[in-house]
Scaffold this motif. Structure first.
Motif, PDB file in Angstrom:
ATOM      1  N   GLU A   1      23.101  19.691  14.308  1.00  0.00           N
ATOM      2  CA  GLU A   1      23.471  19.835  12.906  1.00  0.00           C
ATOM      3  C   GLU A   1      22.242  19.859  11.999  1.00  0.00           C
ATOM      4  OE1 GLU A   1      26.972  18.263  15.074  1.00  0.00           O
ATOM      5  OE2 GLU A   1      24.852  17.713  14.993  1.00  0.00           O
ATOM      6  N   LEU A   2      21.253  19.005  12.315  1.00  0.00           N
ATOM      7  CA  LEU A   2      20.039  18.951  11.509  1.00  0.00           C
ATOM      8  C   LEU A   2      19.278  20.275  11.558  1.00  0.00           C
ATOM      9  CD1 LEU A   2      17.865  17.460   9.869  1.00  0.00           C
ATOM     10  CD2 LEU A   2      16.895  16.653  12.047  1.00  0.00           C
ATOM     11  N   SER A   3      19.070  20.789  12.764  1.00  0.00           N
ATOM     12  CA  SER A   3      18.313  22.040  12.901  1.00  0.00           C
ATOM     13  C   SER A   3      19.065  23.208  12.264  1.00  0.00           C
ATOM     14  CB  SER A   3      18.014  22.327  14.377  1.00  0.00           C
ATOM     15  OG  SER A   3      19.196  22.310  15.162  1.00  0.00           O
ATOM     16  N   PHE A   4      20.395  23.213  12.397  1.00  0.00           N
ATOM     17  CA  PHE A   4      21.193  24.269  11.765  1.00  0.00           C
ATOM     18  C   PHE A   4      21.034  24.209  10.251  1.00  0.00           C
ATOM     19  CE2 PHE A   4      24.859  26.356   9.988  1.00  0.00           C
ATOM     20  CZ  PHE A   4      25.175  27.375  10.881  1.00  0.00           C
ATOM     21  N   SER A   5      21.080  22.990   9.703  1.00  0.00           N
ATOM     22  CA  SER A   5      20.963  22.807   8.254  1.00  0.00           C
ATOM     23  C   SER A   5      19.588  23.237   7.741  1.00  0.00           C
ATOM     24  CB  SER A   5      21.212  21.344   7.881  1.00  0.00           C
ATOM     25  OG  SER A   5      22.499  20.932   8.302  1.00  0.00           O
ATOM     26  N   LEU A   6      18.532  22.868   8.482  1.00  0.00           N
ATOM     27  CA  LEU A   6      17.179  23.208   8.051  1.00  0.00           C
ATOM     28  C   LEU A   6      16.937  24.712   8.093  1.00  0.00           C
ATOM     29  CD1 LEU A   6      15.108  20.391   9.804  1.00  0.00           C
ATOM     30  CD2 LEU A   6      15.509  20.645   7.350  1.00  0.00           C
ATOM     31  N   LEU A   7      17.381  25.344   9.174  1.00  0.00           N
ATOM     32  CA  LEU A   7      17.113  26.777   9.327  1.00  0.00           C
ATOM     33  C   LEU A   7      18.015  27.628   8.437  1.00  0.00           C
ATOM     34  CD1 LEU A   7      16.599  26.867  13.196  1.00  0.00           C
ATOM     35  CD2 LEU A   7      14.858  27.268  11.464  1.00  0.00           C
ATOM     36  N   PHE A   8      19.312  27.439   8.555  1.00  0.00           N
ATOM     37  CA  PHE A   8      20.225  28.274   7.771  1.00  0.00           C
ATOM     38  C   PHE A   8      20.256  27.857   6.300  1.00  0.00           C
ATOM     39  CE2 PHE A   8      21.683  29.317  12.040  1.00  0.00           C
ATOM     40  CZ  PHE A   8      21.887  30.683  11.928  1.00  0.00           C
ATOM     41  N   GLY A   9      19.743  26.645   6.012  1.00  0.00           N
ATOM     42  CA  GLY A   9      19.602  26.242   4.623  1.00  0.00           C
ATOM     43  C   GLY A   9      18.589  27.085   3.875  1.00  0.00           C
TER      44      GLY A   9
ATOM     45  N   LEU B   1      26.636  26.721   3.503  1.00  0.00           N
ATOM     46  CA  LEU B   1      25.950  26.085   4.628  1.00  0.00           C
ATOM     47  C   LEU B   1      26.853  25.083   5.327  1.00  0.00           C
ATOM     48  CD1 LEU B   1      23.405  25.600   6.305  1.00  0.00           C
ATOM     49  CD2 LEU B   1      22.655  23.958   4.565  1.00  0.00           C
ATOM     50  N   VAL B   2      27.511  24.201   4.567  1.00  0.00           N
ATOM     51  CA  VAL B   2      28.368  23.188   5.189  1.00  0.00           C
ATOM     52  C   VAL B   2      29.580  23.835   5.849  1.00  0.00           C
ATOM     53  CG1 VAL B   2      29.696  22.696   3.073  1.00  0.00           C
ATOM     54  CG2 VAL B   2      29.512  20.964   4.859  1.00  0.00           C
TER      55      VAL B   2
ATOM     56  N   PHE C   1      16.506  29.132  18.294  1.00  0.00           N
ATOM     57  CA  PHE C   1      15.650  27.983  17.988  1.00  0.00           C
ATOM     58  C   PHE C   1      16.454  26.679  18.007  1.00  0.00           C
ATOM     59  CE2 PHE C   1      13.038  31.071  15.168  1.00  0.00           C
ATOM     60  CZ  PHE C   1      12.422  31.579  16.299  1.00  0.00           C
ATOM     61  N   ILE C   2      17.684  26.745  17.486  1.00  0.00           N
ATOM     62  CA  ILE C   2      18.550  25.559  17.453  1.00  0.00           C
ATOM     63  C   ILE C   2      18.847  25.074  18.867  1.00  0.00           C
ATOM     64  CG2 ILE C   2      20.893  24.762  16.915  1.00  0.00           C
ATOM     65  CD1 ILE C   2      20.729  26.694  14.458  1.00  0.00           C
ATOM     66  N   ILE C   3      19.108  26.011  19.783  1.00  0.00           N
ATOM     67  CA  ILE C   3      19.390  25.649  21.174  1.00  0.00           C
ATOM     68  C   ILE C   3      18.179  24.968  21.800  1.00  0.00           C
ATOM     69  CG2 ILE C   3      19.899  26.581  23.470  1.00  0.00           C
ATOM     70  CD1 ILE C   3      21.431  28.851  21.979  1.00  0.00           C
TER      71      ILE C   3
ATOM     72  N   ILE D   1       9.045  24.088   7.282  1.00  0.00           N
ATOM     73  CA  ILE D   1       9.590  23.182   8.290  1.00  0.00           C
ATOM     74  C   ILE D   1       8.684  23.161   9.530  1.00  0.00           C
ATOM     75  CG2 ILE D   1      12.035  23.139   7.665  1.00  0.00           C
ATOM     76  CD1 ILE D   1      12.484  25.594   9.320  1.00  0.00           C
ATOM     77  N   PRO D   2       7.410  22.851   9.351  1.00  0.00           N
ATOM     78  CA  PRO D   2       6.480  22.895  10.490  1.00  0.00           C
ATOM     79  C   PRO D   2       6.831  21.921  11.607  1.00  0.00           C
ATOM     80  CG  PRO D   2       5.482  21.780   8.602  1.00  0.00           C
ATOM     81  CD  PRO D   2       6.753  22.416   8.122  1.00  0.00           C
ATOM     82  N   LYS D   3       7.389  20.748  11.250  1.00  0.00           N
ATOM     83  CA  LYS D   3       7.732  19.762  12.275  1.00  0.00           C
ATOM     84  C   LYS D   3       8.834  20.278  13.196  1.00  0.00           C
ATOM     85  CE  LYS D   3       6.283  15.604   9.787  1.00  0.00           C
ATOM     86  NZ  LYS D   3       6.705  14.298   9.240  1.00  0.00           N
ATOM     87  N   LEU D   4       9.810  20.981  12.628  1.00  0.00           N
ATOM     88  CA  LEU D   4      10.873  21.547  13.435  1.00  0.00           C
ATOM     89  C   LEU D   4      10.330  22.612  14.375  1.00  0.00           C
ATOM     90  CD1 LEU D   4      13.872  21.707  14.119  1.00  0.00           C
ATOM     91  CD2 LEU D   4      14.139  23.388  12.288  1.00  0.00           C
TER      92      LEU D   4
END
Length: 344
Positions: free
Chosen positions: A288-296, A304-305, A270-272, A150-153
């Motif tokens: 929600e997107l960042s949480f999904s990418l990281l904790f996914g 996850l959901v 990181f999410i904050i 996830i380099p873009k994040l």
């Protein structure tokens, strides 16, 4: 009132819309079973951490406010804090909290200039501690980002971190430099002169200059109060780490127990940083997107959901619920006082 309701609906629509779309292939029955089997004590612990987060913030506000208004109670500081939480959650870039708090401080008898300095010092301390503690997390936790594709994040997180640093520098400049603050305020006042008479504009400008004097006097005095700054910095640091740890309580509650607590804290930090870039109230969609990418990276889709929903409820929707309740209680109290006055 209508604008508040619209913003709340907007936030909920973005959040639930993202969750519904992102996890459209997940079996709802599986998620529901996970929710029914969740450990309520761990989830209550997460809610308790959120309450302590609010309480510590109100103690910081009370400590700084006591330098100007010793009559303000801890209860009043808590109400002002929750009002700020409410308006921060429903306004873009969390921009509505400070004006609401300033209004309430003024209602409690604090001068607008002094109240502005109280909120500025508090905000600078919060942002400074957020950057310092996030930098610490970033040093030891950046490898967690590199482990996932996830380099873009990670770039967006670094941008968010940099912007928070810029905000701190800008606020300190405004607080320290009377010339800069006066220039900004006078520039904002200029358009007002087109709509009111000159004598009223001159009077308004004079009043604003007086408030600026009060603002800089209090800001300068408190910025040299080392004891005050250290106490509030420590309280804010504890506040932030409690907030960082909330996903750990959530994940323990849904049975995801074999996880690295520092990795969870790092992800939340990181999410904050990332969601602070999102202009929509509450960073909805981005959070929600960042949480999904990281904790996914460490959870299966069903967990996850479920964790995403519980985390969002504890850290975000609870601010709307308790904050709005606080405001309604104040409004009811005000209406009762008005009715008593009219009866007399």
């Amino acid at each position: 009132m209508k604008s508040r309701l619209f913003n709340i609906i907007l936030v909920i629509a973005f959040s639930f819309g993202f969750i519904a779309y992102q996890f459209r292939s997940i079996d709802i029955a599986t998620v529901w079973t996970g929710l029914k089997n969740a450990n309520i004590f761990w989830l209550l612990g997460g809610m308790g951490a959120m309450f302590l987060y609010w309480l510590l913030e109100s103690l910081v506000l009370h400590r700084i406010s006591s330098e100007v208004n010793s009559r303000q109670t801890v209860g009043q500081s808590f109400k002002i804090t929750m009002a700020g939480q409410f308006f921060n959650t429903i306004t873009p870039f969390a921009s509505g909290g400070q004006p609401a708090q300033l209004y309430m401080l003024n209602k409690n008898g604090m001068d607008v200039g002094a109240g502005s300095s109280v909120l500025l010092i508090k905000f600078i301390l919060y942002q400074s501690m957020l950057v310092i503690n996030s930098f610490f997390v970033l040093i030891f936790g950046y490898r967690y980002l590199m482990n996932g594709a996830i380099p873009k994040l990670s770039i967006m997180i670094m941008i968010g971190f940099t912007l928070n640093v810029i905000v701190i520098v800008a606020l300190i400049t405004v607080g320290k430099s009377k010339r800069v603050a006066s220039f900004i305020v006078h520039m904002l006042l200029k358009p007002v002169g087109f709509f009111i008479k000159r004598d009223k504009y001159v009077a308004l400008k004079h009043t604003v200059d007086q408030k600026l004097d009060s603002f800089h006097l209090e800001s300068t005095r408190m910025s040299f109060d080392l004891k005050l700054l250290v106490q509030c910095s420590l309280l804010t640091t504890l506040q932030l780490w409690l907030f960082f740890a909330i996903p750990y309580f959530v994940l323990q509650g849904i049975g995801a127990t074999q996880l690295d607590i520092f990795q969870i804290i790092a992800f939340h930090s990181f999410i904050i940083m990332f969601s602070s870039l999102i202009p929509i109230p509450g960073g909805s969609g981005g959070a929600e997107l960042s949480f999904s990418l990281l904790f996914g990276l460490i959870l299966n889709p069903a967990r996850l959901v479920l964790s995403l929903f519980l985390w969002r409820f504890i850290t975000y929707y609870s601010c709307i619920l308790l904050g709005s309740l606080t405001l309604m209680l104040k409004e009811k109290k005000s209406n009762k006082l008005i009715a008593m006055t009219e009866t007399k």
